[in-house]
Design an enzyme around this catalytic site. Structure first.
Site, PDB file in Angstrom:
ATOM      1  N   PHE A  51      17.177  92.373  54.768  1.00 56.07           N
ATOM      2  CA  PHE A  51      15.729  92.372  54.506  1.00 56.07           C
ATOM      3  C   PHE A  51      14.972  92.979  55.681  1.00 56.07           C
ATOM      4  O   PHE A  51      15.315  92.733  56.834  1.00 56.07           O
ATOM      5  CB  PHE A  51      15.229  90.938  54.282  1.00 56.07           C
ATOM      6  CG  PHE A  51      15.743  90.316  53.018  1.00 56.07           C
ATOM      7  CD1 PHE A  51      15.136  90.589  51.801  1.00 56.07           C
ATOM      8  CD2 PHE A  51      16.827  89.459  53.043  1.00 56.07           C
ATOM      9  CE1 PHE A  51      15.604  90.026  50.630  1.00 56.07           C
ATOM     10  CE2 PHE A  51      17.300  88.883  51.867  1.00 56.07           C
ATOM     11  CZ  PHE A  51      16.689  89.162  50.655  1.00 56.07           C
ATOM     12  N   GLU A  52      13.915  93.710  55.374  1.00 57.03           N
ATOM     13  CA  GLU A  52      13.140  94.358  56.434  1.00 57.03           C
ATOM     14  C   GLU A  52      12.522  93.363  57.403  1.00 57.03           C
ATOM     15  O   GLU A  52      12.192  93.699  58.526  1.00 57.03           O
ATOM     16  CB  GLU A  52      12.039  95.240  55.841  1.00 57.03           C
ATOM     17  CG  GLU A  52      10.996  94.462  55.071  1.00 57.03           C
ATOM     18  CD  GLU A  52       9.951  95.371  54.444  1.00 57.03           C
ATOM     19  OE1 GLU A  52       9.132  95.904  55.177  1.00 57.03           O
ATOM     20  OE2 GLU A  52       9.985  95.537  53.206  1.00 57.03           O
TER      21      GLU A  52
END
Lengths: 331, 253
Positions: B49-50
């Site tokens: 996930f960013e």
């Protein structure tokens, strides 16, 4: 706290001291997590206007500030409130109606801009956004940039790689540094000098804090410096960056704080509903923001029962029994 | 046909993920596709996930990529600086496959997630790039989930947020981008890909009960349908794993 090094302040006083009309500022957290909401509501109650705001992916905090009429200019990568509103509603309205000026960047660009500010360099390079409208379309005009010494004269600049084909990148985008007047963060633990320990994801909080002239920290738990110095490797922000520390339990509510409490989906969904209608929104603000004088009273209005329901499971760090998923806006 | 439309889309995307890939995803069905791949055919893929969480268990579905649920069982949690560096860095970046969404897409796979109408005073404002532009700039493969509608498959984007093939052959190289960007579009009707020479979108697979002509009717621009074949529908096994392991409480599907 007799210690002369103590930066402990009442939140109302900290905001009054460091946040002014027209301040350039940023807040920490990410969409519906660890937004410094007690400080956000304090800014709204104090009627501070014309803020120039910098965020990467924010949600609940900036949407309330826009709804409260506090922000006039916004540099942003993303404005969303989880499944309660995939695009923040007051943000959307304000941009569509031309009430705020907005300039778009990507998440990495905003992060790098804070990092450049923290490092004391005028810009940093990235390969992100080459060929896109993020480079081509400016939200702020060149004239406006010339008039304001606090913002860079250009949005983004593309240059040929001065090292030739080194690292296989023929061109890069230069993103200008940001140095906010003030950044406000909410963390799990801080000591009275201002050293912070963030548990879990740090988002861009560290870069944001280190880029800022002043940092106001609100914390779930306020401890003696000795406690954080026992394991200094677990601390992210040393006190030298921090101007004020405010002990505000549930200070990120209705957003989540890992290992402390979850976001409140009921609150966020009710907020999203109210935000769509001017009359409902005024009623919401009168009830939850202007109708209380501080965060403690706000939490009383929300109700202890509700706060108990979102308490984090000690193992997982979030509330495991929230029944909410299908109640949000369709993705 | 086998499975609902979101289930078919999820399985079609999951089949794009190879073992060992690092999968950049958001919430919703993009995350389910990553979980399905991990459980079906790519056990060593890594969900990323960013916000900075790597290889989370995802036993509860998150509301956002910043959600505390993306930290449960993760091998590490960092911040945005680390997360995007992992994608920009060619050593790890070349292993990344991203799953994105968009309000508009054009024939070259460029995406708009910013605004409809004039940027300075839009008719509809969306959330913005987030990390979408970053990942589409950096990585060799991106899947986009789209609903097949004329107003979404447009001749000209109102705002180009995330780079696909820009304006055609050689354009990414001329702009200074590495090869890649948007390489696959998974919709409720079909799977589209991009021609190696023209860099234009073409119809690759259409779902049971859908014809290539129907797909064209749902787009503002025409695409090559000469290579189109019926998609292999999700198998019983794929659906069993998707329903049983990825979304057992049926919150998303």
């Amino acid at each position: 706290m007799e210690d002369s090094r103590s930066k402990v302040m009442d939140l109302d006083e900290a905001v009054r001291t460091f946040v002014r009309d027209g301040s350039h500022m940023s807040i920490g957290g990410f969409s519906i997590s660890r937004n410094p909401m007690a400080a956000v509501y304090t800014i709204i109650r104090q009627g501070i206007k014309n803020l120039h705001f910098y965020v990467h992916s924010n949600g609940t905090g900036i949407d309330e500030l826009i709804g409260g009429g506090c922000i006039s200019r916004l540099e942003i990568a993303y404005g969303g409130n989880g499944k309660a509103a995939t695009t923040c509603i007051r943000f959307r309205k304000a941009v569509q109606e031309g009430e705020i000026q907005v300039e778009d960047y990507s998440n990495y660009q905003m992060t790098l801009r804070f990092a450049a500010g923290a490092m004391g360099v005028p810009f940093l390079p990235t390969r992100s956004s080459l060929g896109t409208d993020i480079i081509n379309r400016w939200g702020f005009s060149e004239e406006m940039r010339q008039k304001d010494p606090k913002i860079a004269g250009k949005k983004l600049v593309v240059v040929d790689n001065p090292f030739g084909s080194w690292a296989d990148a023929p061109r890069v985008v230069l993103v200008p540094a940001i140095n906010p007047d003030v950044t406000i963060l909410h963390v799990q633990k801080a000591d009275y000098q201002g050293t912070c320990r963030i548990l879990g994801l740090t988002y861009a909080d560290i870069e944001q804090a280190k880029a800022s002239r002043h940092v106001i920290v609100t914390c779930e738990e306020l401890v003696e410096p000795g406690e954080l110095r026992e394991n200094p490797g677990l601390n992210q922000i040393p006190f030298i960056h921090v101007s004020a520390v405010c002990h505000v339990p549930y200070g990120a509510y209705p957003t989540a704080v890992y290992r402390c409490y979850d976001y409140d989906p009921d609150y966020l969904i009710a907020y999203a509903k109210a935000a769509r209608d001017e009359r409902l929104f005024r009623t919401y603000q009168d009830q939850f923001i202007y109708g209380v004088s501080n965060h403690g009273e706000f939490l009383e209005r929300v109700g202890r029962k509700r706060l108990g329901e979102i308490k984090a499971d000690p193992t997982r760090g979030y509330a495991t029994n929230l029944q909410w998923y299908d109640r949000g806006e369709a993705p | 046909m086998n499975g609902t439309s979101p289930e078919i889309m999820t399985i079609m995307a999951a089949r794009e993920i190879h073992n060992g890939d690092i999968v950049f995803c958001g919430t919703g069905i993009s995350m389910l596709a990553a979980m399905a791949a991990k459980n079906i055919s790519a056990p060593d893929s890594v969900i990323f996930f960013e916000s900075g969480a790597v290889d989370a268990l995802l036993e509860d579905l998150p509301w956002a990529v910043s959600d505390s649920r993306v930290m449960w069982g993760a091998n590490s949690t960092g911040g945005l600086m680390d997360a995007f560096a992992t994608m920009q860095n060619r050593i790890t970046g070349n292993r990344v496959i991203a799953i994105l969404g968009a309000a508009q897409i054009d024939i070259y796979g460029n995406l708009n997630t910013t605004a409809i109408g004039d940027y300075s005073k839009p008719n509809t404002r969306f959330a913005g790039s987030g990390g979408g532009c970053d990942v589409a700039s950096f990585v060799p493969r991106c899947i986009v989930f789209m609903h097949h509608e004329r107003r979404k498959f447009v001749r000209k984007l109102d705002y180009l947020t995330s780079p696909g093939n820009l304006d055609g052959p050689g354009a990414r190289r001329r702009a200074g981008l590495p090869p890649g960007g948007i390489t696959c579009v998974v919709t409720n009707m079909a799977v589209m890909r991009f021609d190696e020479d023209t860099k234009e979108m073409y119809l690759d697979r259409f779902y049971p009960g859908i014809t290539p002509q129907q797909v064209l009717e749902h787009m503002e621009f025409a695409v090559d349908i000469s290579r189109a074949r019926p998609a292999d529908p999700p198998t019983e096994e794929e659906l069993r794993i998707l329903r049983g392991k990825c979304d057992p409480r049926r919150m998303q599907l």
